[in-house]
Scaffold this active site. Structure first.
Site, PDB file in Angstrom:
ATOM      1  N   TYR A 166      41.491  37.099  31.704  1.00 53.65           N
ATOM      2  CA  TYR A 166      40.630  37.544  32.813  1.00 53.65           C
ATOM      3  C   TYR A 166      40.103  38.974  32.556  1.00 53.65           C
ATOM      4  O   TYR A 166      38.911  39.257  32.740  1.00 53.65           O
ATOM      5  CB  TYR A 166      41.457  37.475  34.091  1.00 53.65           C
ATOM      6  CG  TYR A 166      40.787  37.913  35.363  1.00 53.65           C
ATOM      7  CD1 TYR A 166      39.885  37.083  36.026  1.00 53.65           C
ATOM      8  CD2 TYR A 166      41.076  39.152  35.934  1.00 53.65           C
ATOM      9  CE1 TYR A 166      39.291  37.481  37.213  1.00 53.65           C
ATOM     10  CE2 TYR A 166      40.493  39.555  37.125  1.00 53.65           C
ATOM     11  CZ  TYR A 166      39.601  38.712  37.765  1.00 53.65           C
ATOM     12  OH  TYR A 166      39.016  39.116  38.939  1.00 53.65           O
ATOM     13  N   LYS A 170      36.261  40.112  32.176  1.00 54.43           N
ATOM     14  CA  LYS A 170      35.668  41.082  33.103  1.00 54.43           C
ATOM     15  C   LYS A 170      35.129  42.312  32.369  1.00 54.43           C
ATOM     16  O   LYS A 170      34.222  42.994  32.863  1.00 54.43           O
ATOM     17  CB  LYS A 170      36.694  41.496  34.153  1.00 54.43           C
ATOM     18  CG  LYS A 170      36.990  40.394  35.181  1.00 54.43           C
ATOM     19  CD  LYS A 170      35.727  39.898  35.862  1.00 54.43           C
ATOM     20  CE  LYS A 170      35.985  39.236  37.196  1.00 54.43           C
ATOM     21  NZ  LYS A 170      34.749  38.617  37.750  1.00 54.43           N
TER      22      LYS A 170
HETATM   23  P1  NAI Z   1      37.399  33.182  45.472  1.00 55.90           P
HETATM   24  O1  NAI Z   1      38.274  32.275  44.703  1.00 55.90           O
HETATM   25  O2  NAI Z   1      37.423  33.092  46.953  1.00 55.90           O
HETATM   26  O3  NAI Z   1      35.885  33.033  45.021  1.00 55.90           O
HETATM   27  C1  NAI Z   1      35.460  32.574  43.766  1.00 55.90           C
HETATM   28  C2  NAI Z   1      34.486  31.446  43.985  1.00 55.90           C
HETATM   29  O4  NAI Z   1      33.925  31.078  42.728  1.00 55.90           O
HETATM   30  C3  NAI Z   1      35.163  30.188  44.575  1.00 55.90           C
HETATM   31  O5  NAI Z   1      34.528  29.818  45.791  1.00 55.90           O
HETATM   32  C4  NAI Z   1      34.979  29.140  43.487  1.00 55.90           C
HETATM   33  O6  NAI Z   1      34.791  27.812  43.980  1.00 55.90           O
HETATM   34  C5  NAI Z   1      33.739  29.663  42.749  1.00 55.90           C
HETATM   35  N1  NAI Z   1      33.625  29.141  41.400  1.00 55.90           N
HETATM   36  C6  NAI Z   1      34.612  29.003  40.481  1.00 55.90           C
HETATM   37  N2  NAI Z   1      34.132  28.444  39.355  1.00 55.90           N
HETATM   38  C7  NAI Z   1      32.805  28.243  39.559  1.00 55.90           C
HETATM   39  C8  NAI Z   1      31.767  27.689  38.759  1.00 55.90           C
HETATM   40  N3  NAI Z   1      32.015  27.227  37.525  1.00 55.90           N
HETATM   41  N4  NAI Z   1      30.513  27.625  39.265  1.00 55.90           N
HETATM   42  C9  NAI Z   1      30.266  28.073  40.534  1.00 55.90           C
HETATM   43  N5  NAI Z   1      31.218  28.579  41.341  1.00 55.90           N
HETATM   44  C10 NAI Z   1      32.476  28.672  40.859  1.00 55.90           C
HETATM   45  O7  NAI Z   1      37.789  34.666  45.017  1.00 55.90           O
HETATM   46  P2  NAI Z   1      37.125  36.087  45.334  1.00 55.90           P
HETATM   47  O8  NAI Z   1      38.234  37.040  45.453  1.00 55.90           O
HETATM   48  O9  NAI Z   1      36.131  35.975  46.408  1.00 55.90           O
HETATM   49  O10 NAI Z   1      36.404  36.417  43.938  1.00 55.90           O
HETATM   50  C11 NAI Z   1      35.010  36.656  43.790  1.00 55.90           C
HETATM   51  C12 NAI Z   1      34.786  37.420  42.502  1.00 55.90           C
HETATM   52  O11 NAI Z   1      35.350  38.721  42.615  1.00 55.90           O
HETATM   53  C13 NAI Z   1      35.428  36.783  41.271  1.00 55.90           C
HETATM   54  O12 NAI Z   1      34.576  36.950  40.169  1.00 55.90           O
HETATM   55  C14 NAI Z   1      36.694  37.590  41.092  1.00 55.90           C
HETATM   56  O13 NAI Z   1      37.164  37.562  39.768  1.00 55.90           O
HETATM   57  C15 NAI Z   1      36.194  38.969  41.506  1.00 55.90           C
HETATM   58  N6  NAI Z   1      37.244  39.909  41.873  1.00 55.90           N
HETATM   59  C16 NAI Z   1      37.916  39.764  43.064  1.00 55.90           C
HETATM   60  C17 NAI Z   1      38.857  40.686  43.417  1.00 55.90           C
HETATM   61  C18 NAI Z   1      39.521  40.657  44.738  1.00 55.90           C
HETATM   62  O14 NAI Z   1      40.232  41.645  45.064  1.00 55.90           O
HETATM   63  N7  NAI Z   1      39.372  39.598  45.527  1.00 55.90           N
HETATM   64  C19 NAI Z   1      39.265  41.781  42.500  1.00 55.90           C
HETATM   65  C20 NAI Z   1      38.448  41.876  41.318  1.00 55.90           C
HETATM   66  C21 NAI Z   1      37.489  40.947  41.025  1.00 55.90           C
END
Ligand code: NAI
Length: 305
Positions: A166, A170
């Protein structure tokens, strides 16, 4: 000063069926942006169908008077990326903003990390950002305007135990951010990245005392500003969460320079404190700024974007 609106602008937000992407979509739509809410509805590790749905977010946006369409294509292939952009063009006739947010986790310590845990994570975060931004870029270049927001992470920028796949993905996004900032400059396209911290299913139970404050809604305004016409910067990275917004950058320290260009192993040992000293640094704007720091006649180059 007046409020920032997006009247008539069109944004794609990937992975927007829940968590951060949902918050970004809701805020953009509430400011008059027409939003393509993309999500495959996957589970957190990307392996199966989960509870996040693009349709539910679209319903919410519409119930509040906004305009949005759902898209279920995966960001992991070039065809998927093309189709997501096509959804924007077919539904709204243009694409001005791409927010690359889709993500999955497959954490393991490096000793247990196997290739089958690397590829899916690279494919969604780095491949996904590449696949969706590329067809949008062609449109943006033709129209000499665009805004792209990438989603990086402190796991890559600063390191986090058990997240080698990851973290690498990133940091790959950061490379894309820096290069596209160069390439977008003459086409009116600005790209920036965020490293968010927010309470979502990805971080359940991990945020300790900031958990309550670290809402996805506290991150979305930064994304909206970077997606706005008024965004003043490109190629920058911002740490965002729980009400704190800070620039994160790759800096280069003054270091040590030999008189004649020659360096021995012992020179490195003897000057290691100077080499490591972070008290004097610059923020290079482009690759060639490193070369400038090696010129003898000028002394260390100073540059800041
Ligand atoms: P989340 O799991 O709620 O959201 C990620 C979304 O991406 C999910 O709804 C999932 O269905 C979708 N997804 C996964 N694979 C996919 C694909 N192949 N095509 C289209 N959609 C796809 O998690 P969150 O926390 O909202 O994460 C959003 C972004 O922020 C991610 O990139 C995560 O790595 C990043 N992030 C989040 C942090 C946090 O504190 N929540 C910290 C650092 C980065």
């Amino acid at each position: 000063m007046s409020d920032l609106g997006f009247d008539g602008r069109v944004a794609i937000v990937t992975g927007a069926g829940g968590g951060l992407g949902r918050a970004h979509s809701m805020l953009l739509a509430s400011r008059g942006c027409l939003v393509v809410v993309n999500d495959i509805g996957g589970s957190m590790d990307g392996s199966s169908s989960g509870a996040t749905t693009a349709e539910a977010v679209v319903e919410e946006i519409r119930s509040l008077g906004g305009e949005a369409v759902a898209d279920q294509h995966s960001v992991t292939t070039a065809e998927g990326g093309q189709q997501i952009v096509q959804t924007a063009l077919d539904s709204f006739g243009r694409v001005d903003v791409v927010v690359n947010n889709a993500g999955i986790l497959q954490d393991k310590t490096f000793g247990s990390m196997t290739p089958d845990l690397l590829d899916p994570v690279l494919d969604v975060h780095l491949g996904g950002a590449f696949n969706v931004t590329r067809p949008a870029w062609a449109y943006m270049k033709d129209h000499q305007y665009g805004r792209v927001v990438f989603t990086s992470s402190s796991a890559g920028l600063f390191g986090n135990f058990g997240q080698s796949n990851y973290g690498a993905a990133k940091m790959g996004v950061v490379g894309l951010n820096h290069v596209l900032a160069q390439e977008g400059r003459k086409h009116g396209i600005k790209v920036n990245a965020i490293a968010p911290v927010a309470q979502t299913r990805m971080t359940k139970g991990l945020l300790g005392e900031v958990e309550e404050l670290a809402t996805p809604e506290s991150v979305a305004p930064v994304v909206a500003y970077l997606a706005h016409e008024e965004c003043p910067v490109s190629g920058h990275i911002f740490g965002v969460g729980a009400g704190r917004v800070s620039r994160v950058f790759v800096g280069m320290c003054a270091g040590w320079m030999s008189d004649d260009g020659q360096v021995t192993v012992e020179d490195v040992r003897d000057h290691f404190d100077e080499i490591e000293d972070t008290s004097d640094f610059t923020i290079p704007r482009r690759s060639s700024d490193q070369l400038k720091t090696m010129r003898r006649e000028d002394g260390p180059a100073r540059s800041e974007s």
